[in-house]
Every structure is written in C-alpha cells, then in structure tokens.
Enzyme design. Structure first.
Site, short mmCIF file in Angstrom:
data_model
loop_
_atom_site.label_atom_id
_atom_site.label_comp_id
_atom_site.label_asym_id
_atom_site.label_seq_id
_atom_site.Cartn_x
_atom_site.Cartn_y
_atom_site.Cartn_z
N ARG A 153 18.62 2.54 -46.44
CA ARG A 153 17.31 2.29 -45.82
C ARG A 153 17.15 3.10 -44.53
NH1 ARG A 153 13.91 -0.63 -42.62
NH2 ARG A 153 12.05 -1.39 -43.70
N CYS A 190 14.68 -6.09 -35.63
CA CYS A 190 15.00 -4.66 -35.63
C CYS A 190 15.45 -4.22 -34.24
CB CYS A 190 13.78 -3.86 -36.06
SG CYS A 190 14.07 -2.08 -36.17
#
Length: 483
Positions: free
Chosen positions: A405, A306
């Site tokens: 998302r 991430c």
C-alpha cells in the site's frame, strides 16, 4: 542553474485542514429536511447518502458493507485477505438482498431429506426449490422436514403444487400473489416452467424498510472492493461480482503505480476509482495516463491513524487535496466524482469537503466503533471500545496482503498506528445523525443539494484559537473532571 532555496520556502503553498475553516451562513429558502444529499460515488454509482466506509480491516467487511448500502451509502471491502476470501465477502453482500434471487441453491427430488437439510444448513437457507431437468417440480422448507424421516426422499415431503410468478412480475404483483396464497417464497419461472429465481417475503420487507438503500439493477445491494494497482489477478476476479473497484495505495502519483493501474483500467468492466491523490500535478498525470477512471480518492496522510505526514513530513490534507483535484478537473472540463478520504471527524467536516468540491466522503475512524465493524467489543474501565488500526501499522502489514500500500516492495517503516475507538452502537443511528448534521449545514448555507453547495457556499478562515472557541467551553460536561 542554481536552486532558489529561499523562494522554495517563502513561496510555499498555504495548505489547510478541516480545523482551519468554517462554513459561512447564507440566505436560506429551504429547511434542512428539504435538503437532498444524493450524489455520485463514481461515474455509474449514485448514492442517496454520500457516506462511504473505508477499505480497512478494522472497518469494512461484508457486515459493514451490507449495513452501509441499506442506509443509502456504500462499503468498500478491504484487501488485507486472500483473493478468495475478499470475493466471498463481496458475494455475501450481493446475496444479502435481491428482489429476484438469481443464484439459487436447489435440490433434486431424488435426494434424501438428510442430504437436503445439510444443504440448507451449509448455505443458511430456510427452503429449497426442487428442480429436475431445470424444471421446477416442488418446494421444500425447513417446516416440511421437521420431525420427518431423514431417510425419506425429498419427493415424498416437498410441496408439489407450487405457486409461481413470471419473469416480468413487479413488486406489487408479487406481494398480491404471496398474500393471496399465504406463501413466503415465490419461485419465478419462464414459459417452460424452468426456474429463473426466487422472491421472498424477507427481501420485499427489506426493500420497504430500507427505501434509500443503494441497489443495482437487479435489486441487490451495491458493494465496492479495494485492490492494489499491482494485483491485476485480484481485480479481474472481483470484477465478476463487484460494482466498483477502488485503488488502494497511499501515494498513487508514482510511475510504477500509474502504469499498473492503467492496465487494470483496461481489463475490468466495473467502475474504477483511483487514488489517493493530493495535488494538481497528480491529477494532470492521471488524466493523461489512465485510460478509464470513474472517481478519485483525495487526501494523503490525513487519517486519524495515519502517521505518514509525521514520519515523512509529506502529505496533502484532505480539504486541500479536494480543492486541488476539483480545480484541475474543472480546468479540463471533466466531471469526475471526488471522494474526500481522511481526517473527517464530524458532519461539519464532511460539509466543508462537499463545499470545496467533494461528491462523497470516505471515513474509517467514524465507522470503526460501530457494531457492524469487524472485531469484538473491548471493555476498558467500564466503557466499551473497538479495535482500530491503520493499514500501514505493523500488525496490518504483518498479513502481507497490504504491504504494497505504501510502495511496490514495501517500506521498512510503519506509517500507521493501532489502538481503540469508543463504541458507537449501530451504523443506522450514526448515519442518521450524520445525515441530520449535513442537512443542517446545507440549510445554514442555503443549499438544497451538493451541487448547489459547490456554487453558492462561502468559507471563513479561522485560527487555532478560534477553532477551540467554536467548541463547548466554560462549562463542565458530563464525564469530565469536576472542580
């Protein structure tokens, strides 16, 4: 009213990560093997091993979910696929094991052997109960049809005198019946000889081999699935088969998401886990605005793939997020399981998450290299690796199922990277090592279970230099450069 920019900077909260703390040893009256790791993932789902594989398309599909459940943990099937395919992945997990298999593939006695063998092949089964007007009239196995006339009728080759069991049969009774009659398949019938289900030797062996497995009331493996809060249709379809539905957005504390997620919570019967959350304020809003939720995913921007916190400078590292959420829930006297999600590299990191209030830990990187994760092994320089990518990466977002998302309409920037991770072998060995590490951590802290660790554990804060010192140093390890 003027904005106090100076205090905004100088009164900023201290935000910590797993690298900043260590679990301090305490007086221990137990040995590691006496530690119980049993804990809740959600309100109604209890795990013997509180490890959960992340809903990522390079981590969890049916094979990983089956293996995780057998080891006592849980797999959450990712949503980067069509609704039908995700439902089928969930069904595969539910079909993998059961004491009494209920959704049976059957055949009529009037079918041809050629047709029966096609049914066996299509559904990957080694035998078929033969049913006429709901009543069991025979049993046909692959052994029966070997070298037979494929144009013959099933009724000519099936076993007509079938050993059966009643609906109330126990595992021990089933084992005795199967042993006495030397059969591997035991149909279950009601008083009218109508077929109810089937017991197989394979499933009985599996129950004995995987004694810690996560199972539902019918003996089937537990499985979860992730959804977008905006995809009510997907949630309702999955709700027919799945044990828990997990909200899958990077930043749950959003007006549109709260409204959409609340609608899902009202229309599904499965447990519903919300997230990801990272602040006390976000928990406060969830408590007041989501009618029903059964657990919280904690952590924003901490995963190894991430780059949210790098690209946006926004995030809430998992350890900090867990502490924020646990404190706010306690303030409201609410007992909701917290899932620490992101940045966990080792059993030691997981122990810290548990000490600060987590009930289970969700991992992607740790499980991505296992044989059971989707994708093939890649050989690079004599070593084996597996593909691993963030769900905010360009290639994952290209599937279009995951684009929301990070926002309702999809952002123009990537918030994830893709690459490879070292092959780690079978999931069973990895889970075994993780469990051993956790039990050792709990032993050092003198805690016999997770709730005791919440109450009695103490943490020590360390510097970045101190963190390096805790690793092996002043030694050349195998595989490293020589002098």
């Amino acid at each position: 009213m003027p904005i106090d920019f100076y205090n905004k900077l100088h009164k900023a909260k201290d935000v910590y990560t797993f690298r900043d703390f260590i679990l301090l040893p305490g007086l221990s009256k137990i040995e590691p093997e006496d530690v119980s790791l049993s804990s809740n993932f959600s309100t109604d789902i209890k795990l013997n091993v509180p490890l959960v594989s992340s809903p990522m398309d390079t981590v969890t599909e049916s094979e990983m979910a089956i293996s995780m459940a057998r080891e006592g943990g849980l797999g959450i099937i990712h949503r980067n696929m069509s609704i039908d395919k995700q439902v089928e992945e969930v069904k595969k997990v539910k079909r993998a094991e059961s004491f009494i298999i209920k959704n049976l593939v059957t055949a009529s006695p009037d079918l041809l052997i050629s047709e029966a063998t096609k049914i066996m092949s299509k559904h990957n089964v080694s035998g078929l109960p033969i049913v006429k007007s709901k009543k069991l009239v025979g049993l046909l196995t692959k052994r029966d049809v070997k070298f037979s006339d494929i144009d013959s009728k099933v009724s000519n080759l099936m076993t007509k005198t079938v050993v059966t069991a009643s609906e109330s049969v126990s595992i021990d009774e089933a084992k005795r019946i199967m042993h006495k009659n030397r059969v591997e398949k035991l149909p279950v019938v009601n008083n009218g000889n109508e077929l109810i289900g089937l017991i197989t030797v394979k499933d009985i062996y599996s129950r004995e081999k995987y004694s810690l497995a996560s199972r539902d009331d019918e003996g089937r493996l537990l499985v979860g699935a992730s959804v977008s809060p905006f995809d009510l249709k997907r949630a309702k379809e999955l709700d027919k088969y799945v044990d828990v539905i997990v909200s899958d957005v990077a930043h749950f504390h959003n007006e549109n998401i709260l409204k959409a997620a609340n609608k899902i919570s009202q229309e599904i019967s499965s447990n519903f886990v919300v997230g990801n959350l990272g602040t006390e304020a976000s928990v406060e809003d969830v408590i007041h605005r989501i009618d029903k939720f059964d657990g919280i995913r904690a952590g924003v921007g901490s995963g190894s793939i991430c780059i949210t916190s790098e690209v946006t400078k926004a995030g809430s590292p998992t350890l900090f997020a867990v502490s924020q959420i646990a404190s706010k829930l306690q303030e409201h006297n609410l007992s909701k399981p917290i899932i620490a999600d992101g940045g966990i590299r080792s059993s030691g990191d997981a122990a810290l998450a548990f000490a600060i209030g987590a009930s289970s830990v969700m991992m992607g990187n740790v499980f991505a290299g296992c044989n059971e994760s989707p994708g093939n092994l890649i050989k690079i320089g004599g070593k084996y690796y597996k593909q691993y990518r963030g769900m905010g990466s360009d290639s994952a977002r290209a599937q279009n199922y995951i684009i929301d998302r990070y926002s309702k309409k999809g952002k123009t920037i990537s918030e994830g990277v893709e690459g490879v991770v070292p092959s780690r072998g079978n999931i069973s060995e990895l889970v075994k090592d993780f469990v051993g590490g956790l039990q050792a951590s709990f032993g050092y802290a003198g805690a016999k279970n997770i709730k005791t660790l919440w109450q009695t554990s103490s943490l020590g804060q360390i510097t970045g230099v101190g963190s390096d010192e805790l690793k092996p140093h002043n030694i050349i390890l195998p595989g490293e450069d020589k002098y």
